[in-house]
Design an enzyme around this catalytic site. Structure first.
Site, PDB file in Angstrom:
ATOM      1  N   ASP A 279      -3.164  -7.389  -2.070  1.00 40.16           N
ATOM      2  CA  ASP A 279      -1.827  -7.394  -3.028  1.00 40.16           C
ATOM      3  C   ASP A 279      -2.247  -7.942  -4.199  1.00 40.16           C
ATOM      4  OD1 ASP A 279       1.618  -8.331  -2.247  1.00 40.16           O
ATOM      5  OD2 ASP A 279       0.654  -7.419  -3.906  1.00 40.16           O
TER       6      ASP A 279
HETATM    7  C1  GLC Z   1       3.524  -7.117  -5.512  1.00 40.95           C
HETATM    8  C2  GLC Z   1       4.090  -6.954  -4.264  1.00 40.95           C
HETATM    9  C3  GLC Z   1       3.777  -5.953  -3.396  1.00 40.95           C
HETATM   10  C4  GLC Z   1       3.653  -4.593  -4.350  1.00 40.95           C
HETATM   11  C5  GLC Z   1       2.507  -5.031  -5.371  1.00 40.95           C
HETATM   12  C6  GLC Z   1       2.358  -3.986  -6.253  1.00 40.95           C
HETATM   13  O1  GLC Z   1       3.186  -8.304  -5.840  1.00 40.95           O
HETATM   14  O2  GLC Z   1       3.763  -8.280  -3.377  1.00 40.95           O
HETATM   15  O3  GLC Z   1       4.575  -5.875  -2.276  1.00 40.95           O
HETATM   16  O4  GLC Z   1       3.202  -3.465  -3.548  1.00 40.95           O
HETATM   17  O5  GLC Z   1       2.520  -6.308  -6.096  1.00 40.95           O
HETATM   18  O6  GLC Z   1       3.375  -3.809  -7.176  1.00 40.95           O
END
Ligand code: GLC
Length: 728
Positions: A279
Site C-alpha cells: 500500500d
Molecule cells: C491508499 C489506500 C489504498 C489505495 C492506495 C492507492 O492509501 O490505502 O486502498 O489503493 O493508497 O491509492
C-alpha cells in the site's frame, strides 16, 4: 522423401509450441537482458503528480527522467488515454522499452459511479455486483487503465472505521461471495481483448484495527485471522485475481508489508501466482511501526516476504540494487518478483501493443453512456434498505412535496468517497429527480441544517414551516460524504449535530414524513428509529442516486437490500456483530443477572445483520434439513403472500454445538435472493458443502465434523426454523 515429410511435420508442430513460449519464458528472456537498475525499476510504482491518494513524499524525483531510465515499472493516478499514452511513450523510450502498468482506485465505478461498496454489499445480489464491476472495468480499460485497486474485501465489525464504506461488511461468508463476484466482473476479458487486473486488498485483517481507528494495531488470535479475515482473500485468490495489496496494519507485532506468515499462506498454502503491491508507503512505514531498523532493512524484509511492487515508499528504488550487490538479497529473489510484473504485462498484451488501452474513440463513446447509467440506477435501487415502514411507503406522490435536508440537493455527496475519476457534478440528486418526474408538483425545499455546522439551528424554522404546508415530506439526514473513507474514522457515529432534533420536530409537524439516511457506515439514530414513520437507508448511491431513491419511494422497485453490518444502538456496544461466541453466561432477554449483558444499555443491535423490510411479505413452509453425502441439504417452500413482487433473502446459518474450539452461535453458510411475483410460490433447495464447515482451531485446520444446529432465518436475529443434525 519420407524424411522430408516427417521433418516438415515435426517443424509444423514444433514451431507453434516454440512460438507459444509461456509468458514466464518470455519474461525470463527479458530479465536476462536487464540491469539491476532496470530490474528494481520494474518493482517501483509512483503516483502521478497531480492526484495523490496518500502523503506525497518530499522531494520526489523527476518522474519523466526515471521513466526514460526504465526505473519505474508502474504508475497510479494517471488516467485518460492522452495522459497514459504520454507516460507510456516516456517509458518506451528507455533502453529496453518495457511498457508501464497504470493502476487506479476504481472502487465503485470509474466515471459512472455506482453505490459505495458497502451499499452494493447490502444488495446481497451477486449479479448486481458483477454488473457494477463490469461497467467499472469497461470504463477503466477504455481510459488507459490496466489495473484497479479493488475489491477491498476487509471484513469489519467496527462502524467507527471510516473504510467500512469500501468493504463488504461484517460477514465472512458473504464477503467471500462478493469477492468472487467482483473479480469475475473486473477481470473477464472484453471482446476487443482489453482486460482489467483486479487487486484484493488489504491483505490482511485491516478491518480489525483496534478502536476502529484507521491504520491502527491489529492484535487477534490465529483462529480469528483464519476464520474471519482471511477467507475472502482465499476466495479472491481462487478466483484468479491478478494481484493483492498489503495492509498498512501490523498483525500481532508484524506489519503486513513484511509478514512472512501471511505470504507463506498466500504463495505456498494457497498456491497464488499473481503479484503483491504494497500500500502507499507501507514498506517504509515498517520503520515507523518499530519493526524495521531502517528503510534498507524494510526493503529487504518486504522483498523476502514476497511483496512485489513498492508503491510510493521508494525503499525498493533506493536499496534493492545495493542489497543484491551486497549479497543480502539474492538476485533470484529479485528476478522472481520482476517476472511476476513482466508476466502481467504480457497477459495484458502490452508488449504486443503498449497503446492498446489508449483508444480515444472508445474513451469518447463508452463512458457515462445511457446503458451505464441505467446499470448504476438498477444497482442503486437494489442497494436501498427499508428499515421502517408504518404503512406510508410506497407512495403515490401527492401535489405538495416538502424536501428537507442538505443532502437532497448535494451532487458531490451522492458519489460518496473513493471516486478518483468522476466529475463532481454528474450525479442526479433527489431534488432533481423529483422535479424531472413530477414537473406539475409544488416542490418546496429547505436545508434545515448544515452538514458541517454541527449546532446551527437557524434553518429549523423554515424547514418546519414547509413541512407543515406539505402533503408529504422527504427528509434527508446523514453524514457528509467526507466523513467516511480512508483516514475518516469517527469516535462518535451518531447522526452529526442537531439533525435528530430537527427530525423529531418534523415528525410532530407532518406524519407523512419519509426519512432517507445517507452515509458511508452504519450510524446511530435512536430517536429517528423510534419516531420516524418510514426510514430508507440509502448510503451513497452514486450517479443515479436520486432516480433510484424515487423508484423505491414510489414503488417502482420493491426494496430488497439488507443490513451488511450490524447497526449499534449505543457506542458502548461496539463491536457488535451477529456471529458472536456464546460465552458461559450469554445475555438473556429477561432481567437475568450474572450474564454477559450490560446493566445500563441494551446489548442487541438496532438493526442486525441481514435485516431489511419489503413492501410485500413472504411465508416459509415445509422446511427440511438433511445430510446428503458431502453436503447439508435445505429444502423449503417460499410464497410471496403480499401485494408486490419482491425479493426475499433466504438465509441458512449453522452452529457447531461443541468441539475442541468454541464456535459462533451462528454463521451464515448459504443465502439466496429469491424473486417472486405477488402470490407466487416456489420450492427452494439450498446446500452447504461439508467442506464449508472447516474451521481453524487450536491445532490448525479442523474438518468441522460434529453436531450442528441449522437455522433458517430472515435476518441474523429472526430465526424461523431450526433443527439439530449430526454431520460426520
Ligand atoms: C491508499 C489506500 C489504498 C489505495 C492506495 C492507492 O492509501 O490505502 O486502498 O489503493 O493508497 O491509492
Amino acid at each position: 522423401m519420407k524424411k522430408t515429410i516427417l521433418l516438415l511435420l515435426f517443424c509444423s508442430i514444433m514451431i507453434p509450441i516454440s512460438a507459444q513460449k509461456t509468458f514466464e519464458q518470455k519474461a525470463d528472456s527479458i530479465i536476462a537482458l536487464m540491469t539491476l537498475d532496470e530490474k528494481t525499476g520494474q518493482l517501483n510504482m509512483v503516483t502521478g503528480n497531480w492526484e495523490a491518494t496518500g502523503p506525497v513524499l518530499r522531494g520526489s524525483d523527476d518522474k519523466v527522467k526515471l521513466l526514460k531510465e526504465g526505473k519505474i515499472g508502474s504508475m497510479l493516478n494517471i488516467r485518460g488515454t492522452k495522459h497514459t499514452r504520454d507516460m507510456q511513450a516516456q517509458a518506451l523510450s528507455s533502453r529496453l522499452g518495457i511498457p508501464l502498468l497504470f493502476g487506479l482506485d476504481v472502487i465503485h465505478g470509474y466515471r459512472t459511479v455506482f453505490p459505495i461498496p458497502l451499499a452494493i454489499s447490502s444488495s446481497f445480489d451477486p449479479e448486481a455486483i458483477i454488473l457494477a464491476s463490469r461497467v467499472a472495468a469497461r470504463e477503466s480499460v477504455v481510459s488507459g487503465i490496466h489495473w484497479t485497486f479493488s475489491p477491498m474485501i476487509d471484513v469489519s465489525r467496527d462502524p467507527r472505521w471510516g473504510r467500512v464504506m469500501e468493504g463488504p461488511g461484517e460477514d465472512t461468508y458473504w464477503a467471500s461471495i462478493m469477492a468472487k463476484a467482483m473479480v469475475e466482473g473486473y477481470q473477464q476479458p472484453f471482446d476487443d481483448g482489453l482486460e482489467l487486473m483486479a487487486c484484493a486488498k488489504h491483505f490482511a485483517a485491516y478491518g480489525a484495527a483496534i478502536g476502529g481507528r484507521d491504520y491502527n494495531t491489529v492484535d487477534i488470535s490465529m483462529q480469528t485471522l483464519h476464520n474471519v479475515y482471511l477467507p475472502p482473500f482465499k476466495a479472491a485468490a481462487d478466483s484468479g485475481i491478478a494481484s493483492f495489496m498489503c495492509a498498512f496494519n501490523e498483525i500481532n507485532g508484524v506489519p503486513a508489508s513484511g509478514n512472512k506468515y501471511l505470504y507463506d499462506i498466500l504463495y505456498n498454502t494457497w498456491g497464488y501466482k499473481g503479484l503483491v503491491v504494497s500500500d502507499w508507503g507501507s514498506i517504509g512505514e515498517m520503520v515507523v511501526h518499530g519493526y524495521s531498523k531502517d528503510r534498507e532493512t524494510a526493503a529487504q524484509q518486504a522483498i523476502e516476504a514476497g511483496v512485489t511492487i513498492d508503491m510510493e515508499s521508494n525503499c525498493y528504488s533506493r536499496y534493492l540494487k545495493q542489497l543484491v550487490e551486497e549479497g543480502k538479497v539474492s538476485e533470484q529473489t529479485l528476478d522472481n518478483e520482476v517476472r511476476k510484473v513482466l508476466v502481467q504485462k504480457y497477459k495484458l498484451g502490452l508488449f504486443d501493443d503498449p497503446y492498446r488501452y489508449c483508444n480515444p474513440e472508445k474513451e469518447a463513446n463508452e463512458i457515462l453512456t445511457p446503458a451505464n447509467r441505467e446499470a448504476a440506477r438498477d444497482v442503486a435501487r437494489k442497494s436501498i434498505i427499508l428499515l421502517k415502514n408504518e404503512g406510508l411507503l410506497p407512495v403515490e406522490m401527492p401535489k405538495k412535496i416538502a424536501v428537507i435536508g442538505p443532502y437532497a440537493g448535494a451532487k458531490r455527496d451522492m458519489d460518496g468517497n473513493w471516486t478518483v475519476a468522476t466529475d463532481k457534478d454528474v450525479a442526479v440528486t433527489l431534488l432533481e429527480a423529483l422535479k424531472t418526474r413530477y414537473p406539475g408538483s409544488e416542490i418546496s425545499f429547505a436545508k434545515g441544517f448544515d452538514s458541517k455546522e454541527n449546532n446551527d439551528r437557524s434553518g429549523f424554522e423554515e424547514a418546519i414551516t414547509i413541512a407543515g404546508k406539505a402533503d408529504i415530506v422527504l427528509l434527508t439526514l446523514g453524514e457528509h460524504w467526507g466523513m467516511s473513507g480512508e483516514a475518516r474514522s469517527r469516535g462518535d457515529i451518531h447522526l452529526p449535530g442537531v439533525q435528530e432534533e430537527l427530525a423529531c420536530k418534523i415528525y410532530e409537524t407532518n406524519k407523512n414524513t419519509i426519512t432517507l439516511v445517507m452515509g458511508g457506515r452504519p450510524m446511530i439514530f435512536n430517536q429517528v428509529s423510534e419516531k420516524a414513520p418510514a426510514i430508507l437507508y440509502t448510503w451513497w448511491l452514486g450517479t443515479e442516486a436520486g432516480n433510484a431513491m424515487l423508484d423505491v419511494i414510489c414503488g417502482e422497485y420493491n426494496p430488497s437490500a439488507r443490513v451488511p453490518m450490524s447497526f449499534p444502538k449505543h457506542l458502548g456496544q461496539i463491536p457488535v456483530y451477529y456471529n458472536r461466541k456464546n460465552s458461559g453466561r450469554p445475555s438473556v432477554d429477561a432481567e437475568g443477572n450474572y450474564s454477559n449483558r450490560y446493566i445500563d444499555i441494551d446489548y442487541k443491535p438496532r438493526y442486525p445483520f441481514a435485516y431489511g423490510l419489503s413492501y410485500t411479505s413472504f411465508e416459509y413452509k415445509d422446511i427440511t434439513v438433511s445430510k446428503d453425502n458431502d453436503r447439508i441439504l435445505i429444502k423449503l417452500n417460499l410464497t410471496n403472500t403480499g401485494d408486490y413482487d419482491g425479493k426475499e433473502l433466504v438465509q441458512v446459518y449453522v452452529r457447531k454445538l461443541w468441539g475442541e474450539s468454541t464456535r459462533p452461535i451462528k454463521e451464515l453458510k448459504a443465502c439466496e435472493n429469491i424473486f417472486l411475483k405477488k402470490g407466487e410460490n416456489k420450492e427452494i433447495e439450498m446446500s452447504i458443502p461439508c467442506s464449508g464447515l472447516r474451521y481453524y482451531g487450536q491445532n490448525g485446520w479442523e474438518d468441522g465434523k460434529g453436531d450442528y444446529k441449522i437455522f433458517v432465518g430472515r435476518n441474523a436475529e429472526e430465526m424461523i426454523f431450526d433443527t439439530e443434525i449430526p454431520v460426520y
